[in-house]
Each structure stands twice: as structure tokens, then as C-alpha cells.
Design a protein around this motif. Structure first.
Motif, mmCIF file in Angstrom:
data_model
loop_
_atom_site.group_PDB
_atom_site.id
_atom_site.type_symbol
_atom_site.label_atom_id
_atom_site.label_comp_id
_atom_site.label_asym_id
_atom_site.label_seq_id
_atom_site.Cartn_x
_atom_site.Cartn_y
_atom_site.Cartn_z
ATOM 1 N N GLY A 68 0.715 -0.826 -0.129
ATOM 2 C CA GLY A 68 -0.307 0.172 0.017
ATOM 3 C C GLY A 68 0.668 0.720 0.026
ATOM 4 O O GLY A 68 0.288 2.274 0.301
ATOM 5 N N ILE A 69 2.162 0.931 -0.309
ATOM 6 C CA ILE A 69 2.889 2.322 -0.296
ATOM 7 C C ILE A 69 2.970 2.870 -1.841
ATOM 8 O O ILE A 69 3.024 4.620 -2.055
ATOM 9 C CB ILE A 69 4.005 2.026 -0.312
ATOM 10 N N LEU A 70 2.127 2.117 -3.039
ATOM 11 C CA LEU A 70 2.242 2.674 -4.252
ATOM 12 C C LEU A 70 1.212 1.890 -4.384
ATOM 13 O O LEU A 70 0.283 1.434 -4.026
ATOM 14 C CB LEU A 70 3.513 2.790 -5.541
ATOM 15 N N ARG A 71 0.502 2.370 -5.788
ATOM 16 C CA ARG A 71 -0.990 2.068 -6.756
ATOM 17 C C ARG A 71 -0.426 2.601 -7.808
ATOM 18 O O ARG A 71 -0.252 2.898 -7.804
ATOM 19 C CB ARG A 71 -2.082 3.192 -5.805
ATOM 20 N N ARG A 72 -1.253 1.634 -8.467
ATOM 21 C CA ARG A 72 -0.904 1.746 -9.901
ATOM 22 C C ARG A 72 -2.202 2.232 -10.369
ATOM 23 O O ARG A 72 -3.088 1.838 -10.778
ATOM 24 C CB ARG A 72 -0.701 -0.044 -10.306
#
Length: 162
Positions: A68-72
Motif C-alpha cells: 500500500g505504499i504505491l498504487r498502480r
């Protein structure tokens, strides 16, 4: 008088520092985060900018998405298939002070003789951005000797079952 704290009496099994390092502690993960914070969001751009091997980059991006640190975010260039950009989530944005602290340390001890390769400045006033340690009351903590560790609410004694 403050109660003395002996770290050897307390378990480190549930330590958030260790858990954090399991996620971001690998070199390429921090490099990927640095680039995303600098506005590089697409896989191919990240590869060119970092020289991270393709499979390693794919694995690191997947790890950061899984945590949950990056989202696509999908995008499509004209005439091309759908691809994804990687954008920071709130959880990812909260890592900003960590990256600034790492950069500060590197600038101090590892910069080339010519100087630092990148400066980060405050958008409003142009002053350099750096990290500071403060207590909850707002006092500047100058040295690690100015801070005292103590067991928190989740602390467990070493002889206490999990």
C-alpha cells in the motif's frame, strides 16, 4: 527520577523498525521510492533512470503496491496497450521524511568533492529542505543522547509469551 530501561529485558520481535526494513530495507526499493518522489512514475522511465534489472524492478514495484505504499494507475499512449504508472499513496507519502533523512546523511558523508547532485528546496521560500528531530512538545532534539528509550504500550518482556 526516570525509570531505567534495559533493552535486554524487552523483546524486539514486534519491532516496527525491523518490520519497516523488511519492506524498504533493500537498496533498489529505496532507489525506486527516490525516483517516484522525484516524479518518475512509469516502469520504463524507472528502468532507464535507475538501471535496476527488469525483474528486480518488477518485484520491488509489486512489493510496494502490495504494502500500500504505491498504487498502480492505468494509462495508455495512443496506439499502445494499457500500461501503469506508480503513484504514492498516503502511506507512501509518509515515507518522505525517511528519504530526506537518508539523503541528508548521504550528502554529509558520501557526496562527491564537487558537492551534492540534487538539492530539495521548499516551494514557498526556496530554502533547503532537511530533517530535524523534535519531541512532541516541539523541542529540538540535537543528539541521540538527548532522547531516552522506554517501553511503549506494545512492549513485551523477553520472557513473556507473544
Amino acid at each position: 527520577m526516570p525509570v531505567m530501561y534495559n533493552a535486554l529485558d524487552w523483546s524486539a520481535d514486534n519491532c516496527p523498525v525491523g518490520r519497516t526494513m523488511e519492506i524498504i530495507g533493500e537498496r533498489w526499493t529505496v532507489v525506486v521510492l527516490r525516483e517516484v518522489f522525484n516524479g518518475i512514475r512509469r516502469f520504463d522511465d524507472l528502468r532507464v533512470r535507475t538501471a535496476v534489472p527488469r525483474q528486480v524492478l518488477s518485484n520491488r514495484l509489486a512489493l510496494l503496491v502490495d504494502h500500500g505504499i504505491l498504487r498502480r494507475t492505468p494509462y495508455r499512449e495512443p496506439g499502445a496497450r494499457q500500461r501503469f504508472e506508480y503513484r504514492l499513496t498516503k502511506k507512501g507519502l509518509d515515507l518522505y521524511p525517511v528519504l530526506i533523512a537518508i539523503r541528508d546523511w548521504g550528502d554529509k558523508y558520501l557526496a562527491d568533492d564537487a558537492g551534492v547532485p540534487l538539492e530539495v528546496t521548499h516551494r514557498d521560500c526556496g530554502a533547503l529542505v532537511h530533517t530535524e528531530v523534535r519531541c512532541a512538545a516541539g523541542h529540538h532534539v540535537v543528539s541521540p543522547r538527548d532522547a531516552v528509550p522506554r517501553p511503549g504500550p506494545g512492549a513485551r518482556r523477553r520472557d513473556q509469551p507473544a
